[in-house]
Design a protein around this motif. Structure first.
Motif, PDB file in Angstrom:
ATOM      1  N   ASP A 201      40.542  38.502 -11.296  1.00  0.00           N
ATOM      2  CA  ASP A 201      39.501  38.268 -10.282  1.00  0.00           C
ATOM      3  C   ASP A 201      39.846  37.065  -9.420  1.00  0.00           C
ATOM      4  O   ASP A 201      39.632  37.067  -8.209  1.00  0.00           O
ATOM      5  CB  ASP A 201      38.141  38.050 -10.940  1.00  0.00           C
ATOM      6  CG  ASP A 201      37.580  39.322 -11.552  1.00  0.00           C
ATOM      7  OD1 ASP A 201      38.013  40.422 -11.133  1.00  0.00           O
ATOM      8  OD2 ASP A 201      36.724  39.208 -12.440  1.00  0.00           O
ATOM      9  N   GLU A 202      40.371  36.026 -10.053  1.00  0.00           N
ATOM     10  CA  GLU A 202      40.749  34.812  -9.318  1.00  0.00           C
ATOM     11  C   GLU A 202      41.880  35.103  -8.328  1.00  0.00           C
ATOM     12  O   GLU A 202      41.844  34.660  -7.184  1.00  0.00           O
ATOM     13  CB  GLU A 202      41.188  33.726 -10.314  1.00  0.00           C
ATOM     14  CG  GLU A 202      41.494  32.402  -9.662  1.00  0.00           C
ATOM     15  CD  GLU A 202      40.252  31.685  -9.171  1.00  0.00           C
ATOM     16  OE1 GLU A 202      40.392  30.835  -8.286  1.00  0.00           O
ATOM     17  OE2 GLU A 202      39.145  31.987  -9.664  1.00  0.00           O
TER      18      GLU A 202
ATOM     19  N   LEU B 133      42.586  38.018  -6.960  1.00  0.00           N
ATOM     20  CA  LEU B 133      42.029  38.849  -5.904  1.00  0.00           C
ATOM     21  C   LEU B 133      41.261  38.003  -4.894  1.00  0.00           C
ATOM     22  O   LEU B 133      41.378  38.198  -3.684  1.00  0.00           O
ATOM     23  CB  LEU B 133      41.112  39.922  -6.504  1.00  0.00           C
ATOM     24  CG  LEU B 133      40.507  40.916  -5.530  1.00  0.00           C
ATOM     25  CD1 LEU B 133      41.612  41.750  -4.883  1.00  0.00           C
ATOM     26  CD2 LEU B 133      39.540  41.824  -6.254  1.00  0.00           C
ATOM     27  N   ARG B 134      40.493  37.046  -5.379  1.00  0.00           N
ATOM     28  CA  ARG B 134      39.732  36.169  -4.492  1.00  0.00           C
ATOM     29  C   ARG B 134      40.668  35.292  -3.657  1.00  0.00           C
ATOM     30  O   ARG B 134      40.434  35.087  -2.466  1.00  0.00           O
ATOM     31  CB  ARG B 134      38.768  35.309  -5.302  1.00  0.00           C
ATOM     32  CG  ARG B 134      37.823  34.534  -4.423  1.00  0.00           C
ATOM     33  CD  ARG B 134      36.653  33.971  -5.199  1.00  0.00           C
ATOM     34  NE  ARG B 134      37.007  33.362  -6.455  1.00  0.00           N
ATOM     35  CZ  ARG B 134      37.049  32.052  -6.663  1.00  0.00           C
ATOM     36  NH1 ARG B 134      36.759  31.219  -5.702  1.00  0.00           N
ATOM     37  NH2 ARG B 134      37.377  31.574  -7.835  1.00  0.00           N
TER      38      ARG B 134
ATOM     39  N   ARG C 258      42.148  37.404  -0.898  1.00  0.00           N
ATOM     40  CA  ARG C 258      41.150  37.647   0.145  1.00  0.00           C
ATOM     41  C   ARG C 258      40.964  36.392   0.998  1.00  0.00           C
ATOM     42  O   ARG C 258      40.892  36.470   2.212  1.00  0.00           O
ATOM     43  CB  ARG C 258      39.821  38.059  -0.484  1.00  0.00           C
ATOM     44  CG  ARG C 258      38.789  38.460   0.548  1.00  0.00           C
ATOM     45  CD  ARG C 258      37.462  38.794  -0.065  1.00  0.00           C
ATOM     46  NE  ARG C 258      36.882  37.578  -0.631  1.00  0.00           N
ATOM     47  CZ  ARG C 258      36.256  37.507  -1.792  1.00  0.00           C
ATOM     48  NH1 ARG C 258      36.122  38.568  -2.530  1.00  0.00           N
ATOM     49  NH2 ARG C 258      35.750  36.371  -2.216  1.00  0.00           N
ATOM     50  N   ASP C 259      40.902  35.222   0.346  1.00  0.00           N
ATOM     51  CA  ASP C 259      40.745  33.970   1.089  1.00  0.00           C
ATOM     52  C   ASP C 259      41.946  33.714   1.984  1.00  0.00           C
ATOM     53  O   ASP C 259      41.804  33.241   3.114  1.00  0.00           O
ATOM     54  CB  ASP C 259      40.554  32.798   0.129  1.00  0.00           C
ATOM     55  CG  ASP C 259      39.219  32.846  -0.594  1.00  0.00           C
ATOM     56  OD1 ASP C 259      38.338  33.625  -0.165  1.00  0.00           O
ATOM     57  OD2 ASP C 259      39.061  32.122  -1.589  1.00  0.00           O
TER      58      ASP C 259
ATOM     59  N   ASP D 207      33.638  43.162  -0.682  1.00  0.00           N
ATOM     60  CA  ASP D 207      33.744  43.577  -2.080  1.00  0.00           C
ATOM     61  C   ASP D 207      32.385  43.450  -2.751  1.00  0.00           C
ATOM     62  O   ASP D 207      32.056  42.428  -3.352  1.00  0.00           O
ATOM     63  CB  ASP D 207      34.778  42.711  -2.797  1.00  0.00           C
ATOM     64  CG  ASP D 207      35.020  43.151  -4.210  1.00  0.00           C
ATOM     65  OD1 ASP D 207      34.722  44.319  -4.534  1.00  0.00           O
ATOM     66  OD2 ASP D 207      35.518  42.325  -4.997  1.00  0.00           O
TER      67      ASP D 207
ATOM     68  N   GLY E 213      32.533  43.457  -6.827  1.00  0.00           N
ATOM     69  CA  GLY E 213      32.893  42.162  -7.404  1.00  0.00           C
ATOM     70  C   GLY E 213      31.734  41.194  -7.367  1.00  0.00           C
ATOM     71  O   GLY E 213      31.503  40.425  -8.301  1.00  0.00           O
ATOM     72  N   GLU E 214      30.958  41.222  -6.304  1.00  0.00           N
ATOM     73  CA  GLU E 214      29.801  40.348  -6.191  1.00  0.00           C
ATOM     74  C   GLU E 214      28.742  40.720  -7.220  1.00  0.00           C
ATOM     75  O   GLU E 214      28.120  39.864  -7.821  1.00  0.00           O
ATOM     76  CB  GLU E 214      29.212  40.426  -4.773  1.00  0.00           C
ATOM     77  CG  GLU E 214      30.120  39.875  -3.692  1.00  0.00           C
ATOM     78  CD  GLU E 214      30.372  38.393  -3.834  1.00  0.00           C
ATOM     79  OE1 GLU E 214      29.445  37.653  -4.240  1.00  0.00           O
ATOM     80  OE2 GLU E 214      31.503  37.961  -3.567  1.00  0.00           O
TER      81      GLU E 214
ATOM     82  N   ARG F 122      29.723  39.546 -10.724  1.00  0.00           N
ATOM     83  CA  ARG F 122      29.599  38.099 -10.902  1.00  0.00           C
ATOM     84  C   ARG F 122      28.149  37.689 -11.099  1.00  0.00           C
ATOM     85  O   ARG F 122      27.855  36.728 -11.788  1.00  0.00           O
ATOM     86  CB  ARG F 122      30.189  37.364  -9.698  1.00  0.00           C
ATOM     87  CG  ARG F 122      31.680  37.317  -9.714  1.00  0.00           C
ATOM     88  CD  ARG F 122      32.216  36.381  -8.666  1.00  0.00           C
ATOM     89  NE  ARG F 122      33.506  36.884  -8.263  1.00  0.00           N
ATOM     90  CZ  ARG F 122      33.851  37.253  -7.046  1.00  0.00           C
ATOM     91  NH1 ARG F 122      33.000  37.139  -6.071  1.00  0.00           N
ATOM     92  NH2 ARG F 122      35.040  37.711  -6.785  1.00  0.00           N
TER      93      ARG F 122
END
Length: 82
Positions: free
Chosen positions: A4-5, A7-8, A11-12, A72, A75-76, A79
């Protein structure tokens, strides 16, 4: 988790590249349009108008890309615990 990290971060990184591109276009495109038209028409009023139109086109392009960006939602939700 690590996936997940990663992927984030990807995206960033993609968002940052997009922001840098549109920032550069917002600076360079009106300047190129102004001086290009000024050399063709030798009229600052026309050149300024064309540069303003080009700046607005870049801004509209940024808004269009931002609104059509994939979000996404899965993913939200995961979380938030939903």
């Amino acid at each position: 988790t690590e996936g997940d990290e990663r992927l984030r971060l990807d995206r960033d990184r993609h968002v940052l590249k997009k922001l840098i591109f549109f920032t550069a276009m917002m600076i360079l495109a009106p300047l190129v349009a102004f001086f290009g038209c000024n050399s063709i028409f030798s009229n600052s009023l026309v050149s300024g108008g064309v540069a303003a139109v080009v700046a607005n086109v870049v801004l509209i392009g940024y808004v269009y890309v931002a609104f059509n960006e994939e979000i996404d939602t899965e993913g939200e939700k995961s979380r938030k615990g939903e």
